[in-house]
Design a protein around this motif. Structure first.
Motif, PDB file in Angstrom:
ATOM      1  N   TYR A   1      35.726  -4.664   7.109  1.00 64.54           N
ATOM      2  CA  TYR A   1      36.637  -4.404   8.226  1.00 64.54           C
ATOM      3  C   TYR A   1      35.942  -3.448   9.177  1.00 64.54           C
ATOM      4  N   PRO A   2      35.684  -3.880  10.403  1.00 69.29           N
ATOM      5  CA  PRO A   2      35.088  -2.942  11.347  1.00 69.29           C
ATOM      6  C   PRO A   2      36.094  -1.856  11.713  1.00 69.29           C
ATOM      7  N   LYS A   3      35.591  -0.673  12.087  1.00 66.03           N
ATOM      8  CA  LYS A   3      36.533   0.425  12.319  1.00 66.03           C
ATOM      9  C   LYS A   3      37.306   0.249  13.618  1.00 66.03           C
ATOM     10  N   ASP A   4      36.783  -0.591  14.510  1.00 70.04           N
ATOM     11  CA  ASP A   4      37.499  -0.788  15.775  1.00 70.04           C
ATOM     12  C   ASP A   4      38.397  -2.028  15.730  1.00 70.04           C
ATOM     13  N   SER A   5      38.602  -2.568  14.534  1.00 74.30           N
ATOM     14  CA  SER A   5      39.460  -3.745  14.409  1.00 74.30           C
ATOM     15  C   SER A   5      40.893  -3.400  14.805  1.00 74.30           C
ATOM     16  N   ASP A   6      41.570  -4.413  15.328  1.00 76.95           N
ATOM     17  CA  ASP A   6      42.973  -4.204  15.711  1.00 76.95           C
ATOM     18  C   ASP A   6      43.846  -3.927  14.500  1.00 76.95           C
ATOM     19  N   LEU A   7      43.356  -4.281  13.320  1.00 77.18           N
ATOM     20  CA  LEU A   7      44.133  -4.028  12.107  1.00 77.18           C
ATOM     21  C   LEU A   7      44.113  -2.556  11.724  1.00 77.18           C
ATOM     22  N   MET A   8      43.109  -1.873  12.218  1.00 75.94           N
ATOM     23  CA  MET A   8      42.868  -0.492  11.824  1.00 75.94           C
ATOM     24  C   MET A   8      43.723   0.440  12.675  1.00 75.94           C
ATOM     25  N   GLU A   9      44.709   1.071  12.034  1.00 76.41           N
ATOM     26  CA  GLU A   9      45.585   1.979  12.779  1.00 76.41           C
ATOM     27  C   GLU A   9      44.960   3.358  12.862  1.00 76.41           C
ATOM     28  N   ALA A  10      44.249   3.719  11.827  1.00 72.67           N
ATOM     29  CA  ALA A  10      43.598   5.022  11.823  1.00 72.67           C
ATOM     30  C   ALA A  10      42.354   4.932  10.968  1.00 72.67           C
ATOM     31  N   PHE A  11      41.324   5.631  11.371  1.00 71.67           N
ATOM     32  CA  PHE A  11      40.078   5.598  10.615  1.00 71.67           C
ATOM     33  C   PHE A  11      39.513   7.012  10.588  1.00 71.67           C
ATOM     34  N   HIS A  12      39.655   7.671   9.443  1.00 72.26           N
ATOM     35  CA  HIS A  12      39.120   9.029   9.320  1.00 72.26           C
ATOM     36  C   HIS A  12      38.227   9.075   8.097  1.00 72.26           C
ATOM     37  N   CYS A  13      36.977   8.725   8.287  1.00 64.68           N
ATOM     38  CA  CYS A  13      36.055   8.755   7.164  1.00 64.68           C
ATOM     39  C   CYS A  13      35.001   9.817   7.441  1.00 64.68           C
ATOM     40  N   ASN A  14      34.836  10.704   6.484  1.00 66.47           N
ATOM     41  CA  ASN A  14      33.922  11.814   6.699  1.00 66.47           C
ATOM     42  C   ASN A  14      32.599  11.633   5.979  1.00 66.47           C
ATOM     43  N   GLN A  15      32.635  10.970   4.850  1.00 70.46           N
ATOM     44  CA  GLN A  15      31.365  10.733   4.171  1.00 70.46           C
ATOM     45  C   GLN A  15      31.433   9.426   3.403  1.00 70.46           C
ATOM     46  N   THR A  16      30.258   8.854   3.139  1.00 70.33           N
ATOM     47  CA  THR A  16      30.217   7.559   2.476  1.00 70.33           C
ATOM     48  C   THR A  16      30.601   7.707   1.007  1.00 70.33           C
ATOM     49  N   GLN A  17      31.594   6.951   0.629  1.00 66.11           N
ATOM     50  CA  GLN A  17      32.012   6.938  -0.767  1.00 66.11           C
ATOM     51  C   GLN A  17      32.031   5.492  -1.254  1.00 66.11           C
TER      52      GLN A  17
END
Lengths: 282, 391
Positions: free
Chosen positions: A203-219
Motif C-alpha cells: 500500500y503506497p502511503k499516498d493511497s486514497d485508502l490511507m487516512e493517516a500514515f505515521h511511521c517513524n522507523q522500519t519494522q
C-alpha cells in the motif's frame, strides 16, 4: 417501548447490571466481531461493557459497547465482571432470527444480579417476549498486553475496504503474516510465505485508502496467521482500521464499527509477534 | 518472458484460468511467438485444455527476455488460481496484471496493480517442464457443430450439478440432443431416476455437419468450464467429434485468443447409453465396425510411440480415426469374436489390469514436442485409464 412496561426502581436495585437496547443487533453485531472462541469475559462499568476473548495467550480481542449505545444502562457496583459462553449468548441474542424482517426490531433488556447468578435476557419482538437465562462462570484473569500509546512506533489508519479483500484472500498455507511498516518504501506491506510461493501486498502511503500514515522507523514483524485470521470478522464490519505496532513489535488493530443507528463502536485486537524474523527474508 | 494485461482482459485471463482449473491440477505456461499458451491436462489424461492468448491480447508481450533461453514452466493450478480467485474483484479493482517469468529468480511473478495504488505481488514457485502437447486434429473428425456458446450454455443449465457425463447426439429431424448420461447400474436406482434431455433445433446452429444417429458421451464439468468462459466472451463454440471413444474437440476462437478442449468420450457402445430418446437415435454408425475390424487390432498391438507417429503422419486417413483399444467392454469383445485376431484381444486386458469395467474413457494421447519418444514399453503412463471417481 412495549418491553416490560412497568418495572419499578426497586426491581432495578436488586441487579448489579441492567441494560436495555431497542435494537439488539447493535450489541450482537459487535459481539460477532470478536467471536472466535467459545468463552468471553465481560466487564461492565458505568462507561459501558467491555467483552474480551483470548486465544493461545497470544491474541486478545476486546469489544467496547459504551453506555451511550444502550437506552438504559445502570451499574450498581464499581465494576461487574463475569465469564460467559459467547456462542450461547449470541444464539440467544438472535433467537428471533439473525436477519429480521425490515422494519421489525428486537428489543433487549439484560439483567445480572451478581456473582453466581445467571445473566437474564428479555428479548421482545412484535409483542412476543423470550426470557433466556445464561449461567455465568468464574471470571478468568485476562492478559495485559501493556500496549501503551507512548511506545507506539508506527501507526497507519486505513479504510477497511482496502484490507478486507487482502485478509479474506490470505494464503492460509503460510504460517505467518509478515507486516512491514516503514517511513520508506514499501511503506506498508503484508507478506505471506505459503506452499505456492510468497505474496506481497503493498500500500503506497499516498493511497486514497490511507487516512493517516505515521511511521517513524522500519519494522518487520511476523504474526501467526491463524491468530490474526479471526480479526477478519471485525474487519468486514468496520469502516476504518488503525494498525499500530509498539517498540516490542506487538500489534494493535483497532476497528471502527458503525452500527445500524449510526453510532460508533470499537473493537480491538492485540497480537504478540512470532519469533524473530530471519535476516535473509526481511 | 514478460507480459502485461490491462483492463477487461484481466478478467478474461481470470476466466480462462477458472475454466482450466476444472480440468487439471497443474498449469503449463509457455510463452510462444504467437502468444502465451496456458495448458492443462487432468490426472487421468482424459481431458486436455489449452488457451493461446495472442500477442494482441496483451498491452505488452515479450516471449523471450533478451539474453535468456525460452522458458516454459509448470505451476500448481491452485496457486495460480488463487491469484485470480475472485472474478468480481478482478473486474472491480485490478487495473493491470503483469506476468513475468525469470530464470534467475526461478519464480513466476504475477503482479496485480489495483485501485488506490495497491500492488499485489505473487511469487509462485515453478518447475521446468517439457511442452505439453495433445495430439489431436479437429479436421479428422467427421462430425462438427457450431453454435453460440450461449445456446449450448443454456442447454446444459438444467442438468443437475452432480451429473458427471452428458451425451451429445443428433436426433430425429436433425435436432441436437443433450441428455444426462447414466450408467447402467445407476439407472436402476431411484436416486438417479431423473433423466434430463434437451433438444435444440438445427436452426440454432451456425453449422451442423453430422448425420442423425451419431452420439458421444463426455464429462460435463469440463464442458461447463469452457462454456462459461465462452459465454462470458460471447464466442461461438465448435464441437468436433467422431465415433464414441474418440476424443471430442471443443474449440473457440477470436482475434485475441483461441481455446481447445479435448475430452475423452465414453467408448462403450452398450445399448443403454446409445438409444438416445428411445427411437430417436439409431445404433452406432455402421462404418465404425467396418474399419475397426480391419485396422484396430493392428494398432492395438503396437506400442504407443508407433501409434503416435501414425497419428501424426496419417492424420485424416481412415487409420488415424481408430484408436487402439486398451480395454475391452463385453460388447466390443462380441463384435470382435469373428475376427481372427480375437485371441490377441483377449490377451490384452492383462497388460492393463484393474481398469474399471463399466465406464470406459479412453485417455488422450500426448506427445512431447521435445522428446516424442519417452514412453518405452509396457503399460505406458499416457495410457492410464480414467478412474471412475474422476470421470
Amino acid at each position: 417501548m412495549p418491553l416490560l412496561t412497568q418495572h419499578i426502581q426497586d426491581e432495578n436495585d436488586q441487579y448489579s447490571l441492567v441494560a436495555s437496547l431497542d435494537n439488539v443487533r447493535n450489541l450482537s453485531t459487535i459481539l460477532k466481531a470478536i467471536h472466535f472462541r467459545e468463552h468471553a469475559t465481560c466487564f461492565a462499568t458505568k462507561n459501558g461493557i467491555k467483552v474480551t476473548v483470548e486465544n493461545a495467550k497470544c491474541v486478545q480481542a476486546n469489544a467496547f459497547i459504551q453506555a451511550g449505545i444502550f437506552q438504559e444502562f445502570t451499574v450498581q457496583e464499581e465494576s461487574v465482571t463475569f465469564r460467559i459462553n459467547l456462542t450461547v449468548l449470541l444464539d440467544c441474542l438472535s433467537i428471533f432470527g439473525s436477519n429480521p424482517m425490515p422494519g421489525t426490531l428486537t428489543a433487549l433488556r439484560m439483567c445480572y444480579q451478581g456473582y453466581g447468578y445467571p445473566l437474564m435476557l428479555f428479548l421482545e419482538e412484535g409483542g412476543v417476549v423470550t426470557v433466556c437465562k445464561i449461567n455465568t462462570q468464574e471470571p478468568e484473569e485476562t492478559l495485559d498486553f501493556d500496549f501503551c500509546s507512548t511506545n507506539v512506533i508506527n501507526k497507519i489508519i486505513l479504510q477497511s475496504e482496502g484490507l478486507r479483500e487482502a485478509f479474506s484472500e490470505l494464503d492460509m498455507t503460510s504460517e505467518v503474516l509478515q507486516i512491514t511498516m516503514s517511513p520508506n518504501k514499501p511503506y506498508f506491506r503484508l507478506s505471506t510465505f505459503g506452499n505456492a510461493g510468497s505474496s506481497h501486498l503493498d500500500y503506497p502511503k499516498d493511497s486514497d485508502l490511507m487516512e493517516a500514515f505515521h511511521c517513524n522507523q522500519t519494522q518487520v514483524n511476523r504474526y501467526k496467521i491463524s491468530l490474526l485470521k479471526p480479526s477478519t470478522k471485525a474487519l468486514v464490519l468496520s469502516c476504518k482500521v488503525s494498525i499500530r505496532t509498539d517498540n516490542r513489535g506487538f500489534l494493535s488493530l483497532q476497528y471502527m464499527i458503525r452500527n445500524e443507528d449510526g453510532q460508533i463502536c470499537f473493537v480491538e485486537y492485540y497480537c504478540c509477534p512470532d519469533e524473530e524474523v530471519p535476516e535473509s527474508e526481511s | 518472458m514478460k507480459c502485461l494485461v490491462t483492463g477487461g482482459n484481466v478478467k478474461v485471463l481470470g476466466k480462462a484460468v477458472h475454466a482450466l482449473s476444472r480440468i487439471g491440477d497443474e498449469l503449463y505456461l509457455e510463452p510462444l511467438e504467437d502468444g502465451l499458451s496456458l495448458r492443462t491436462v487432468n490426472s487421468s489424461r482424459s481431458a486436455y485444455a489449452c488457451f493461446v492468448l495472442a500477442p494482441l491480447f496483451f498491452q505488452q508481450y515479450q516471449a523471450i527476455t533478451p539474453g535468456q533461453d525460452l522458458l516454459r514452466c509448470k505451476i500448481l493450478m491452485k496457486s495460480f488460481l488463487s491469484v485470480f480467485r475472485s472474478l468480481a474483484m478482478l473486474e472491480k479493482t485490478v487495473e493491470k496484471c503483469c506476468i513475468s517469468l525469470n530464470g534467475r529468480s526461478s519464480c513466476l511473478v504475477v503482479q496485480l496493480h489495483c485501485k488506490y495504488g495497491v500492488r499485489k505481488t505473487h511469487n509462485l514457485s515453478f518447475q521446468d517442464c517439457e511442452s505439453l502437447q495433445a495430439v489431436f486434429d479437429p479436421a479428422s473428425c467427421p462430425h462438427m457443430l457450431r453454435a453460440p456458446a450461449r445456446v449450448l450454455g443454456e442447454a446444459v443449465l438444467p442438468f443437475p450439478p452432480a451429473l458427471a457425463e452428458v451425451t451429445l447426439g443428433i436426433g430425429r429431424g436433425r435436432r441436437v440432443i443433450l441428455r444426462s448420461y447414466q450408467e447402467e447400474e445407476e439407472a436402476d436406482s431411484t436416486v438417479k431416476a431423473m433423466m434430463t434431455e434437451m433438444s435444440i433445433g438445427e436452426e440454432d446452429f451456425q453449422q451442423l455437419q453430422a448425420q442423425e444417429g451419431v452420439a458421444v458421451t463426455f464429462c460435463l464439468k469440463e464442458f461447463r468450464g469452457l462454456l462459461s468462459f465462452a459465454e462470458s466472451a460471447n464466442l461461438n463454440l465448435s464441437i468436433h467429434f467422431d465415433a464414441p471413444g474418440r476424443p471430442a474437440i471443443f474449440t473457440i476462437k477470436d482475434s485475441l485468443l483461441d481455446g481447445h478442449f479435448v475430452l475423452a468420450t465414453l467408448s462403450e457402445t452398450d445399448p443403454h447409453s446409445k438409444d438416445l430418446g428411445s427411437q430417436e437415435l439409431h445404433q452406432p454408425v455402421p462404418q465404425l465396425q467396418d474399419y475397426s475390424t480391419s485396422h484396430l487390432d493392428d494398432f492395438a498391438n503396437d506400442d504407443i510411440d508407433s501409434y503416435m507417429i501414425a497419428m501424426e503422419t496419417t492424420v485424416g486417413s481412415e487409420g488415424s480415426r481408430v484408436l487402439p483399444s486398451v480395454s475391452l467392454s463385453p460388447v466390443r469383445q462380441l463384435s470382435h469374436s469373428p475376427d481372427p485376431h480375437s485371441e490377441e484381444d483377449e490377451a490384452e486386458p492383462s497388460t492393463v489390469p484393474g481398469t474399471p469395467p463399466p465406464k470406459k474413457f479412453r485417455s488422450l494421447f500426448f506427445g512431447s514436442i521435445l522428446a516424442p519418444v519417452h514412453s518405452p514399453q509396457g503399460p505406458s503412463p499416457v495410457l492410464a485409464e480414467d478412474s471412475e471417481g474422476e470421470g
